[in-house]
Design an enzyme around this catalytic site. Structure first.
Site, PDB file in Angstrom:
ATOM      1  CE1 TYR A 201      56.708  39.967  41.108  1.00  0.00           C
ATOM      2  CE2 TYR A 201      54.740  38.674  41.604  1.00  0.00           C
ATOM      3  CZ  TYR A 201      55.812  38.972  40.766  1.00  0.00           C
ATOM      4  OH  TYR A 201      55.991  38.265  39.610  1.00  0.00           O
TER       5      TYR A 201
ATOM      6  CG  HIS B 152      52.830  40.231  38.880  1.00  0.00           C
ATOM      7  ND1 HIS B 152      53.184  39.274  37.960  1.00  0.00           N
ATOM      8  CD2 HIS B 152      53.827  41.157  38.863  1.00  0.00           C
ATOM      9  CE1 HIS B 152      54.350  39.601  37.417  1.00  0.00           C
ATOM     10  NE2 HIS B 152      54.757  40.737  37.938  1.00  0.00           N
TER      11      HIS B 152
END
Ligand code: CA
Ligand code: CA
Ligand code: CA
Ligand code: MG
Ligand code: MG
Ligand code: MG
Ligand code: MG
Lengths: 629, 629
Positions: A152, A307
């Site tokens: 990310y 996440h």
């Protein structure tokens, strides 16, 4: 025209866009379009500019901020794009109001209308800061680590850097020096979070194969080089083999052409987590042998929000370009429509995030924090010890006391270089302490084909291991008991390289050979193997494992080289609340004595143990000592 | 000294050696040592030569021939080494007796004392010829195909070629012209039996990964070049990137340096099997698209003796460097001690050789010839049609009437190139006819991760499929029924390339998703997936399948390209004893009509069928016709 556009018809986003299905994509568009608009701004007529500003860009900036505070005013990678979009178009239009809004967020908001995003992440909390500077403060640790992990971070870096560059071109804000230069540190963190193939360690939700070749990382490296002129970055740029079509990329290409590059040696490094750097860390030990990089990552940082995986004290291991012990990564095929439209598969939650999917202990067949993201986000493990100065003995050690309330997990991982080994020996000591007895499972997700174990196996006909917390996805193919010397050995071959794991095993341990993929008739999971040590009724117990990368084979000449490892057996000679001491006996009769102080990590304190009628003493938490005979 | 040496103590060979455990290894040693001895022969004193000849070499030659007729006097690769060893030392010593023996075998033998070798192969049969010339006559088909397959041919070529070269250096025997130059044809056959990576197609007992990089193939190519001066062989030598240290290798290296090489384009080719070329064949179709080789092999040759697999009409398929539909190869890790000492594993017999391990039909859950090597060696299928002149439509077709008595198997495989496909479309028509009803299983051992099927799957929890003929090693993971359009589709991804198989399926067909590895707690088998069409109660039935290689994906840019195939559905419009006619409908609404005459393979005969109220006629056994709308 923009104000009259209705929302995009797709209703699945918590912040629907107008041009696209979510505000995020509208913001992406505006970040890029701002740069294009800037290029032609002076060339356009005053009337055209005024028209575009009034009818398109200012309304769009307002839509992405005032009209969608749940998107704009939080600490999240989505908002970073929103902040950058609004700020960059503000810089083009010289609209101080938008620049201010981008840097500091919306003021005087009471609450957001929506409390959770599509990933279950929290949107609003009281006294929450917002805006680009707050993003920089909150998103990165002081070491430049981004709490959602490198997959990310790679995606998030672009708006940080491009808006920073725009600001540094046009304002007095020394944004690249902000927070001790954290934006540039983040670029180095990103590079340091790659394996020997340049691929990001797949911690948290991450699709494997993403690497520093991604366009956004090319842009990040080029921008960082333009700011820092660090010649080692040019080596990364050379491997990327492409540059951005702008002053950054031009500078990189020119300086590579002038041979200004120097090697980038990825270091052993501990990257602290959390805005203040006190929320655990990601530890990475590296060793270079014949130019091949060995890298070992242990995760003892924050959960990482929506996440994150329940993977405290898990590790993954690479030798050269090979993944040897895997982190599963995410259960997702990004953008591949055939797999649930390319989004996260159900198995991401039911398997990939669960503790048993990771190379760490699962207690009583439940995931850490009982798989609650909200609880997990409140805690992080603590670094106990990290030492990489001595290339012969590198150590990282961390403690977790929150994943399983009442249980203390303490893992110490050592990369040992000695002339007897062609590659480093990985030594893994995992201590689990509790006042009450527990079932403890420690899996190793090795990759490759099993060659041999040194204990009897009985066929389990793919029995399914459990019914929750990921256990429902594990088949047991075969099962065995510890051999007499308490040292279970498993060797396997992958890509013509041979590895051996040696595990201290109790007589009561169950040794399981597993396969991922039960309850998965859609084949959303890979059918990968695992080896699991199951220890029942444990209060204070230690797992000691060594992993050797020792041999190779060629199917063309059909000759194995060093087909067998050097470790013969492992003995635990002490296991108290305060110490683990263990010996690793090699086939040449030499021995390594490893001892860990579990409670005291002071580097200057002296410890003592008895060993073979000798008093052995050492300073600091870890002893690694060789006995030649 | 040699005469007094006792046999090697290991007793597991049918022909025990003295220096090594089997005569084969003593013969290997003598082939190489003869060459060394020849180099110093003139330099040695007459006394030393006489001593060595009398005490070592002549006795050794006698030991390997007269004393071990079961080793020396048969048609087998072992004997080829024996013949070459005896003949080459004979040439060095100018011992006409040995040369004669090597070329023509031992005379007046009554019988061999041992009737079977260690692999169960027959040793003695009456009126059997023997010696090197008989080996050349019997071992190769007129096309240079070696009936045991390329993995063993690679190993066998060296003694053939090195002894031939020695003979051609020293005698008038034009050995390289013998049998229409079959020894050189064999070198080309070997090269043509490789995939896009230079690896041998793994038919019969073959370890995957063996390639034209093997030392013995380097020697073969260098010798063949020295004899033929064919410049295309230099391209193979260039890829091998090494040469032998002799006049052959020198010549190759010099001519490469002088840029004499020309491309070697591996052709589509049918290699007949059997000494007379009338025992079936190996068919290979190839296509080159953007320099990438697609290769399709169908096996319709002889069983291949002890190392043969029950795999008539099976195929394997490669696109570029990727193995797409696999032949399992052997269950063996050659020389890897951890795996049963490096020999054939039990699973080689229980799985790898069985029919169900191959991409061909298994009838009533039994292997072809009920897995009897003796019966299988008596029969071979017949080529029905082979046509590769038209690169747009290449066809191979073969019939087997012996594998399952009373059942006629007829497979036709087509590689179709058309601008609508980026890679060739593989079309597979498999007709099965019998007077009685049978259960017919047709598996496809695809490699990769399943993306999607177009029918409902139900979880089968790894139920084991059977208990014999290899079925005991198959787990059923999931099961489904044909979709309404009778066209089951399965797509998968491997190494970031995407493939789709479309299978005509009857409403009663069972569609099984399988995994290899049941009853294998020692992990001797790879856990590879398969898709199987099971059709019950069939008398005259056809399987029609298409396989597309259409897409790709990059985990770095996360973009799939051509994620979906072009085939929409398959219809069987005629299935009689004499014809199959089928249409392949594409998503762009164009259609292909494929028809096969099952009984008449005359190329000049005209056939007719009705199709959509039209009379369609064509010449020869196969019709492939496109309808644009
Ligand atoms: Ca799903
Ligand atoms: Ca659950
Ligand atoms: Ca075995
Ligand atoms: Mg994970
Ligand atoms: Mg935590
Ligand atoms: Mg086979
Ligand atoms: Mg046959």
């Amino acid at each position: 025209m923009y104000p009259k556009l209705s929302l995009h018809p797709a209703k699945r986003s918590y912040a629907r866009g107008k041009l696209f299905w979510q505000c995020l994509n509208d913001a992406n568009w505006l970040v890029y379009t701002s740069q294009a608009y800037d290029c032609i701004y002076e060339w356009l007529s005053r009337e055209d500019r005024a028209f575009l500003n009034k009818e398109l860009f200012r309304p769009m900036a307002d839509f992405l901020s005032i009209e969608n505070p749940q998107f704009f005013n939080r600490i999240h990678n989505h908002s970073t794009w929103g902040n950058a979009a609004v700020g960059m178009i503000g810089l083009v239009m010289e609209d101080e109001d938008l620049i201010e809004r981008a840097l500091y967020g919306l003021k005087n908001l009471k609450s957001n209308k929506i409390s959770e995003d599509n990933d279950g992440g929290t949107i609003y909390s009281e006294n929450q800061r917002a805006g680009f500077l707050a993003q920089i403060d909150e998103a990165f640790s002081p070491d430049g680590y981004y709490t959602e992990g490198p997959y990310y971070q790679r995606y998030a870096m672009y708006p940080f850097l491009i808006f920073a560059q725009a600001l540094s071109n046009t304002s007095d804000l020394k944004i690249f020096e902000y927070r001790d230069g954290v934006l540039l540190k983040a670029v180095y963190a990103l590079i340091n979070l790659t394996n020997g193939s340049g691929e990001f360690f797949p911690i948290n939700d991450a699709q494997k194969g993403m690497s520093f070749h991604a366009h956004s990382v090319v842009a990040a490296v080029d921008m960082a080089y333009y700011q820092s002129k660090d010649p080692s970055l040019l080596s990364i740029a050379k491997e990327q083999n492409t540059v951005t079509l702008d002053i950054n990329g031009f500078t990189v290409a020119r300086d590579i052409d002038n041979n200004k590059y120097e090697p980038y040696i990825k270091p052993s490094i501990m990257l602290t987590d959390g805005p203040n750097g006190n929320s655990g860390a990601i530890g990475i030990l590296r060793s270079y042998n014949n130019e091949e990089e060995t890298s070992l990552l242990m995760k003892y940082g924050k959960h990482g929000m929506g996440h994150g995986h329940f993977d405290k004290l898990s590790f993954c291991y690479y030798v050269g370009r090979e993944e040897v012990i895997q982190d599963y990564g995410a259960a997702r095929w990004v953008n591949i429509k055939q797999k649930d439209g390319g989004g996260y598969l159900n198995e991401n939650k039911s398997w990939a995030k669960q503790t048993i999917a990771h190379n760490t202990v699962t207690i009583d067949e439940k995931s850490q924090f009982k798989a609650s993201v909200k609880t997990a986000d409140l805690f992080s493990p603590d670094s106990f010890f990290f030492s990489s100065d001595n290339q012969k003995v590198q150590v990282m050690s961390a403690v977790d006391e929150n994943s399983y309330p009442g249980t203390r997990l303490h893992r110490t991982m050592i990369l040992l270089n000695d002339s007897v080994f062609s590659k480093p020996l990985l030594i893994d000591l995992f201590n689990v302490q509790s006042d009450t007895a527990h079932k403890v499972d420690l899996p190793f997700y090795y990759l490759g084909q099993l060659l041999e174990v040194n204990f009897q196996l009985s066929d389990q006909k793919s029995q399914i291991l459990g019914d929750d917390y990921g256990f429902q996805h594990l088949r047991v193919e075969a099962k065995g008991k510890s051999p007499e010397n308490n040292s279970a050995q498993l060797s396997w071959i992958k890509s013509n390289k041979i590895y051996t794991l040696t595990s201290y095993s109790d007589p009561d341990d169950e040794l399981l050979l597993t396969q991922i993929g039960a309850h998965d008739s859609l084949f959303n999971l890979r059918r990968d193997p695992g080896f699991m040590i199951r220890r029942n009724n444990s209060k204070n117990t230690s797992f000691v494992n060594t992993l050797e990368s020792h041999g190779n084979y060629s199917p063309v000449n059909e000759r194995p080289v060093n087909a067998y490892g050097k470790v013969d057996n492992i003995t635990i000679i002490q296991n108290t609340q305060d110490y683990i001491a263990t010996t690793i006996q090699l086939i040449d009769n030499s021995r390594w004595l490893i001892a860990i102080s579990l409670k005291d990590n002071n580097k200057s304190i002296t410890h003592k143990i008895d060993y073979r009628n000798e008093k052995i003493s050492w300073q600091g938490p870890v002893l690694v000592k060789k006995f030649s005979k």
